[in-house]
Every structure is written in structure tokens, then in C-alpha cells.
Design an enzyme around this catalytic site. Structure first.
Site, PDB file in Angstrom:
ATOM      1  N   VAL A  18      -3.484   8.952  -3.788  1.00 55.84           N
ATOM      2  CA  VAL A  18      -2.576   8.569  -4.865  1.00 55.84           C
ATOM      3  C   VAL A  18      -3.272   8.669  -6.220  1.00 55.84           C
ATOM      4  O   VAL A  18      -2.692   9.142  -7.202  1.00 55.84           O
ATOM      5  CB  VAL A  18      -2.038   7.145  -4.634  1.00 55.84           C
ATOM      6  CG1 VAL A  18      -1.289   6.643  -5.860  1.00 55.84           C
ATOM      7  CG2 VAL A  18      -1.119   7.121  -3.420  1.00 55.84           C
ATOM      8  N   MET A  61      -7.336   5.713   3.162  1.00 56.76           N
ATOM      9  CA  MET A  61      -7.541   6.825   2.234  1.00 56.76           C
ATOM     10  C   MET A  61      -6.336   7.066   1.324  1.00 56.76           C
ATOM     11  O   MET A  61      -6.370   7.967   0.484  1.00 56.76           O
ATOM     12  CB  MET A  61      -7.825   8.109   3.027  1.00 56.76           C
ATOM     13  CG  MET A  61      -9.126   8.081   3.792  1.00 56.76           C
ATOM     14  SD  MET A  61     -10.572   7.921   2.710  1.00 56.76           S
ATOM     15  CE  MET A  61     -10.446   9.429   1.753  1.00 56.76           C
ATOM     16  N   ARG A  62      -5.265   6.282   1.488  1.00 60.82           N
ATOM     17  CA  ARG A  62      -4.079   6.525   0.683  1.00 60.82           C
ATOM     18  C   ARG A  62      -4.374   6.338  -0.809  1.00 60.82           C
ATOM     19  O   ARG A  62      -3.857   7.060  -1.656  1.00 60.82           O
ATOM     20  CB  ARG A  62      -2.925   5.635   1.130  1.00 60.82           C
ATOM     21  CG  ARG A  62      -1.631   5.928   0.389  1.00 60.82           C
ATOM     22  CD  ARG A  62      -0.462   5.110   0.901  1.00 60.82           C
ATOM     23  NE  ARG A  62       0.048   5.643   2.153  1.00 60.82           N
ATOM     24  CZ  ARG A  62       0.028   5.011   3.308  1.00 60.82           C
ATOM     25  NH1 ARG A  62      -0.488   3.799   3.381  1.00 60.82           N
ATOM     26  NH2 ARG A  62       0.521   5.559   4.398  1.00 60.82           N
ATOM     27  N   ALA A  63      -5.214   5.359  -1.134  1.00 59.99           N
ATOM     28  CA  ALA A  63      -5.522   5.092  -2.536  1.00 59.99           C
ATOM     29  C   ALA A  63      -6.189   6.298  -3.191  1.00 59.99           C
ATOM     30  O   ALA A  63      -5.887   6.640  -4.343  1.00 59.99           O
ATOM     31  CB  ALA A  63      -6.420   3.864  -2.647  1.00 59.99           C
ATOM     32  N   ASP A 102       0.812  -1.216   0.000  1.00 60.10           N
ATOM     33  CA  ASP A 102       0.000   0.000   0.000  1.00 60.10           C
ATOM     34  C   ASP A 102       0.842   1.261   0.000  1.00 60.10           C
ATOM     35  O   ASP A 102       0.385   2.324  -0.428  1.00 60.10           O
ATOM     36  CB  ASP A 102      -0.923  -0.022   1.220  1.00 60.10           C
ATOM     37  CG  ASP A 102      -1.835   1.195   1.279  1.00 60.10           C
ATOM     38  OD1 ASP A 102      -2.584   1.397   0.317  1.00 60.10           O
ATOM     39  OD2 ASP A 102      -1.783   1.935   2.279  1.00 60.10           O
TER      40      ASP A 102
END
Length: 678
Positions: free
Chosen positions: A279, A274-276, A193
Site C-alpha cells: 500500500v 506485507m500489505r502495508a 488492515d
């Protein structure tokens, strides 16, 4: 200095090139993980990218590559006076798999810090890579704690080195590129991730394309300088396009409509955290800048999803990375504005300026067409398709062989460990002396000091203060006073499975349960950072179905297609396992083995099969191999042969039910054993 292979001369690999270029345009995307088989230009592309990066202005003499326009106020070489900067080419720094923590983050001279109060710091590879490219080949083989340090620095843009309260911080912003061959093991989902994008690469199956790859490579090997000169114009144009996209990037508008599409896509594919979303937003913005546009479109969002989401959807090592593109298109349509101006005649547009299309990153090609794994399409009551070599007549194939059956649902298993204290690779299974863990004592350092035991160091230096002429409040410390902390943590082991695939195990429900148990143990091995191997025995002999590897999904694939039938050459299976362990002890002597024999304990075929199996078991016991026998015997009448085998091996026996972590039977057995010990 050798001439790098030109980036524009790479044939095919559109997703790989696009992923690298987007990170060159916007390093905030978070790097790229390149997954694929060996010999697919992964390393060549990464090294070629450095020649396209703009030159970097640096403060003269600064070991941390500070920007003269805005030097780092916390730079260990600072503060920097106003001075004209000098330009140099962007660096590509390679992190070797066997690197130490000090080599990665740098080393602090503890002796000078304690005795002189100065922060004497030797920079590591993170400092060298600042404002350049950090390339990690075979990132899946890197120690987990090093990967954690690496990704933390990439996320924060800074590296921190701390030793007993003395700390140094320096900037560390770089384009992170990792490459890996999935056959050699996977990264943990938490680490996957942290990479912004992922791309899958494979060798082309097109004859003309393969011919062109060979032709260009031979031309480069014969005359690197001349070959690079022939591609100089294309390289210059691509370099200018990267620079122009960097200038345009701050002006790109990410509208509310496409932002809603990004959020809806991440929610629809159930990615964690929430990283996706972040990104995807950065990637879509970089795609627009790369195409020369000031507004993000739905096509940018689609391509960003194909690059940023596949590796974030994996829940366990047996899940294949990839994305359902039909579901992606449906989600984008539903979340898009009603007055959508896209062309319905072109439902699957490729990235603007991203090469020849290629279908988007992250979806591995299937060499033989789309295939559904047996575990997803078959139940215990639905037989697998017969192999091509099977006879046309109904019933059993020749030789009593049964067709493979699907594994039962995996479950959480009990903790199996090797007794004693090891010194193997860091992991999560057995007790071991490690670089990280709880402190258990102190010793004199044999080499460079890495983990100071402060109390032991002070205790060693205290008796000598008068003789050393101590006058002030500070402690006079010499090299001989320093003590290295010894720590105890957990190690990863080699878990070698020896699976009985004979006719006595061939009942469909029984073999399905056995495969489910082994699959569960493989999942446990993945989580505990073990290497795994698989030996099977049936008929007249034993086979090494999978040599020891870090790829547990490869072991799961071998297990899924395992046929059964024939006699039970138990001794052959144990002797084959002994051969495998003997070779592995030479290759990796510090990694301790755990032998897991999955059988009902029966032995047939040849003269005195039971006695031969007993002697083979005692051979393992004589070498101190830790072992567990998973007793697969079922029915009301039990012979207890698996328990006898466990005693010959000097190990323990557990039933399939006792193997479960939540097993009541196993709990009763543990409590009973504890009562006897008391």
C-alpha cells in the site's frame, strides 16, 4: 437530482481531501477509512468526490457496468457482442448499516436454479458500485461478516455469490470509502488492515476557519446551484488534474532506493504482514503522479507512511492510532542513500500539491497538548497528579476520596457467557440462532430464502414427484418445498460493569488489580463484539460512568480516571444498573445482558444496607439477568459477602485469580463442580 457540495469548497481537512484524491488517481491504493467526530464533513467530502471522477463508458443494458473495450467474460449478463458503449457519470453507492448480505452481494433465485437449472441473479450494491465509489458510513457498526464480504470483494476485484453449489461471479472494482466515529466502537485490527489509507479528521479550532465553514454552508443551503456555479472553475481544474495524474501514473518510476525506504519503515514500525509495504508503494506512486512527477521521492514515502501505517500499528482497542514522526524521519534517513540531495533546512516538508500540509494523515490532534496516558507514565507507586479541585494540603482529599491509580497489566480472562440460546447481534460470546454457524435444523422460510437446507428441501419435494408429472431426471421443486436452514453460532451481548469504587476498595495495590481485571474483561468484550457499559458506586450514590456503547476504549478511559473513597452504596449501584438495563431492553430487545459486578460485597451507608443490596440483587434475578460477581476481597480473613451477593443475583462468583484463563485455582474449581454434577 440535488446539487452536491463542491469538493473544492471544503474548508481545511487537508488529509481527508488528499486521501480521497489519491484513491481517485489510483484505486489500487485500496480505499480510505475516515475516522473522526461527527460534523466534520466526512460524508460531504465523499459525495463531492463523485462529481470529480471521469465518466465511465459502459455496455448498454449491462447491469454490471462492463467496459465495452474489455467486457468481463464471466459477466452474468454476457457474453456481450461488439457494440458502441455509452458514457455515464461515476456512481456513488451508499451501503446502509442495516443492509442484508443479499442486498450487498446480490441474490440468487434458488427455486429456479434447482427446478430450471438457470442462474437467475439479482445484482446487489457491489455490482452497482463497480467502476465507481462505494461509501460505507459508520463502517464500524456494520456486521463483521458484511465487512469481510465487502473487503474481500475490494481486494479481489470480484464478488462471488454461492448457494448450495450454484455460484455467480461478477467484477466489482470500486473506490472504497468508509467513515466512522471512534466513540461508537472500533474495527477489528484485521479489518483495519484491509483499508489502504486512514485519515483522522476533527473540527478546526481556528475561529476564522470555522466562520468560513459556516458562511459557505449557509450560502450553499440558500442556493445550491448558484454556489456550485461559483466553484465550477476550480472543480474543472481539479477534475483535469485527476485525469492527468491517471495518465501519468503508469510512467512513474519506483526506484530501489525509495523501495528500500518503504520496506525499512514498515519493519521499523513492526506492522504485520506485507500489505502495508504494498500500500505504501502504491500510495507513494500516486503522490508522485498527483504532483506531476515521474519519479517517487523520499517525501512521497514519508507522506505515504503517515497515511498508510497509523491504523496498522494498533494491537488492541486501547492503543491510540498515530505515528512517531521523529522515528519516521530517522528511519527514512538511515534507509536513504548516502548522497541524499534533500534540503536539510526543510526537515519536514508537506506533500506536494496535497493542500496546506496538515502534518500528514493518521495522527489525532490533542486538544490540550500532548498528554501521556496514566498507564504509560505511572506505576502503582507513583500517584497521579491531583485534580484541580483537590486541596493543597497533603494526604487524602476532602471526603475521603483517593486519587486515581493506574491499572495493572491486563490478562486473558475466562469465558463468561449468558446461558440459553439467544437471537441477538452476531458476536463471539453466547450461543444464539444466527445467519452464520453450524446447521442445526430446517424451517419453512418466512421471507426471502437466504440459506437453503438442501436435504430438507429434497425430502419435502420427493413425495410429490408423481403427482407433479415428473418425466425426466430433474426434480420438480415448488416454492412450498424450500426449507431454510437454521444455524447456531455466537452472539454479542451487553456487558454492564458495576464497579465498587468505595473506600473499602481504595488500597492502591488492590484497586490497581481491580482496574486491571476490568480492563481485561473490556478487552475480552472487544474481541467478542459486545456492547459495554460502566456503572460505578461510591459515597452516597451510583453514577453511569459510560452508557452502553460499542466503544470499549471509551470505557477504558473512564476506568483509568476513576477515583475511589467514601461509603459503599452497593444497593444504589445495583439499582442504577437495573435502570440502565431496563432502557437498553427497550432500545435493543434482542441483545441479552450480562451483569458483571466487581466488588468485595460489603455494603455501608443508610439503614440496613446489606438487606437493601440483597433485595436489589433479587430484582435482577427475577428478570432473568445473567450475572457474575468478581470477588475482590483480599487478606487472610474473608467474610464471603461477594458470594452471598452472587446467590442473591442468581449468578456465580469468581475471585480475581479465578478470572484468569490460566488460573490453576479456577481449573480446580471447574473440575470440582464437574465432579459434583456427575
Amino acid at each position: 437530482m440535488s446539487t452536491p457540495y463542491p469538493f473544492t469548497a471544503i474548508v481545511g481537512q487537508d488529509d481527508l481531501r488528499l486521501g480521497l484524491l489519491l484513491n481517485a488517481v489510483s484505486p489500487a491504493v485500496g480505499g480510505v477509512l475516515v475516522r473522526g467526530e461527527k460534523g466534520t464533513a466526512k460524508s460531504t467530502a465523499v459525495r463531492a468526490l463523485a462529481a470529480l471522477m471521469p465518466e465511465v463508458p459502459v455496455v448498454p443494458g449491462c447491469r454490471f457496468s462492463c467496459d465495452p473495450g474489455s467486457p468481463d467474460p464471466a459477466c452474468p449478463d454476457g457474453p456481450h457482442a461488439e457494440a458502441a458503449g455509452v458514457s455515464r457519470a461515476a456512481r456513488t453507492v451508499e451501503l446502509p448499516v442495516g443492509a442484508s448480505e443479499d442486498r450487498l452481494v446480490g441474490a440468487l433465485d434458488i427455486e429456479r436454479a434447482l427446478s430450471e437449472g438457470v442462474k437467475a441473479f439479482e445484482p446487489g450494491l457491489l455490482a452497482d458500485a463497480h467502476r465507481g465509489i462505494l461509501y460505507v458510513d459508520e463502517v464500524n457498526l456494520l456486521h463483521d461478516h458484511l465487512v469481510d464480504l465487502l473487503l474481500d470483494a475490494a481486494a479481489m476485484g470480484a464478488s462471488y455469490v454461492e448457494r448450495e453449489g450454484v455460484s455467480v461471479r461478477h467484477a466489482a472494482r470500486f473506490l472504497l470509502v468508509g467513515t466512522m466515529n471512534p466513540e461508537e466502537g472500533e474495527l477489528r485490527p484485521q479489518l483495519l488492515d484491509r483499508f489502504g489509507l486512514t485519515v483522522e479528521v476533527s473540527a478546526s479550532r481556528d475561529t476564522d476557519e470555522r466562520v468560513e465553514v459556516v458562511r459557505r454552508r449557509l450560502a450553499y443551503d440558500d442556493d445550491p446551484g448558484g454556489f456550485a456555479a461559483r466553484w465550477a472553475e476550480e472543480e474543472g481544474a481539479l477534475r483535469e488534474r485527476i485525469a492527468a495524474a491517471r495518465v501519468l501514473l503508469p510512467r512513474v518510476v519506483l526506484g530501489d532506493g525509495v523501495l528500500r525506504q518503504i520496506a525499512a519503515t514498515c519493519a521499523a514500525f513492526e506492522v504485520d504482514g506485507m500489505r502495508a509495504d504494498i500500500v505504501m508503494a502504491r500510495t507513494a506512486t500516486a503522490l508522485a503522479a498527483w504532483a506531476g512527477r515521474e519519479e517517487v521521492t523520499a517525501d512521497d514515502v514519508r507522506q505515504a507512511a503517515l497515511l498508510a501505517l497509523p491504523h496498522r500499528r494498533r494491537r488492541n482497542p486501547f492503543d491510540a492510532p498515530g505515528l512517531d514522526e521523529d522515528k519516521l524521519d530517522q528511519t527514512l534517513d538511515e534507509a536513504g542513500p548516502q548522497e541524499d540531495g534533500t534540503d536539510d533546512d526543510d526537515p519536514d516538508p508537506g506533500p506536494d500539491g496535497g493542500g496546506d500540509g496538515g502534518g500528514g494523515g493518521g495522527v489525532p490532534p490533542q486538544a490540550d497538548g500532548d498528554r501521556t496516558p496514566p498507564s504509560a507514565s505511572q506505576s502503582d507507586d507513583t500517584p497521579s497528579p491531583a485534580p484541580k479541585s483537590a486541596p493543597d494540603t497533603p494526604g487524602r482529599p476532602a471526603g475521603g476520596e483517593q486519587q486515581p491509580v493506574a491499572a495493572a497489566e491486563p490478562f486473558r480472562t475466562k469465558m463468561l457467557s449468558v446461558p440459553g440460546l439467544g437471537e441477538g447481534a452476531a458476536g463471539r460470546r453466547s450461543r444464539a440462532r444466527t445467519e452464520h454457524g453450524r446447521t442445526t435444523g430446517a424451517v419453512r422460510p418466512q421471507g426471502a430464502l437466504t440459506k437453503l437446507h438442501l436435504a430438507a428441501t429434497v425430502q419435502a419435494a420427493a413425495p410429490h414427484q408423481r403427482a407433479r408429472g415428473r418425466a425426466g431426471r430433474g426434480l420438480v421443486v415448488r416454492r412450498d418445498d424450500l426449507r431454510q436452514a437454521t444455524r447456531e453460532g455466537r452472539e454479542g451481548n451487553l456487558v454492564l460493569f458495576v464497579v465498587d469504587a468505595s473506600g473499602s476498595m481504595a488500597a492502591r495495590q488492590r484497586m490497581s488489580a481491580v482496574k486491571g481485571a476490568v480492563l481485561s474483561l473490556l478487552m475480552d468484550a472487544y474481541q467478542r463484539r459486545d456492547k459495554v457499559g460502566l456503572v460505578t458506586f461510591r459515597g452516597k450514590e451510583a453514577d453511569v460512568a459510560l452508557p452502553p456503547t460499542s466503544s470499549v476504549d471509551a470505557a477504558a478511559a473512564r476506568l483509568e480516571s476513576l477515583p475511589t473513597g467514601g461509603r459503599t452504596p452497593l444497593a444504589a449501584g445495583l439499582l442504577k444498573a437495573h435502570d440502565v438495563l431496563r432502557v437498553e431492553r427497550l432500545r435493543d430487545p434482542s441483545r441479552r445482558p450480562l451483569l458483571v459486578v466487581v466488588t468485595d460485597g460489603r455494603a455501608t451507608g443508610g439503614p440496613e444496607p446489606v438487606a437493601l443490596a440483597g433485595r436489589a440483587g433479587r430484582l435482577h434475578r427475577s428478570e432473568g439477568t445473567a450475572s457474575v460477581v468478581v470477588d475482590c476481597e483480599s487478606g487472610y480473613v474473608r467474610l464471603g459477602l461477594a458470594g452471598e451477593l452472587a446467590r442473591e443475583l442468581g449468578g456465580t462468583a469468581v475471585t480475581l485469580d479465578e478470572l484468569r484463563a490460566d488460573s490453576i485455582a479456577g481449573l480446580v474449581k471447574d473440575v470440582t463442580a464437574a465432579g459434583r454434577a456427575a
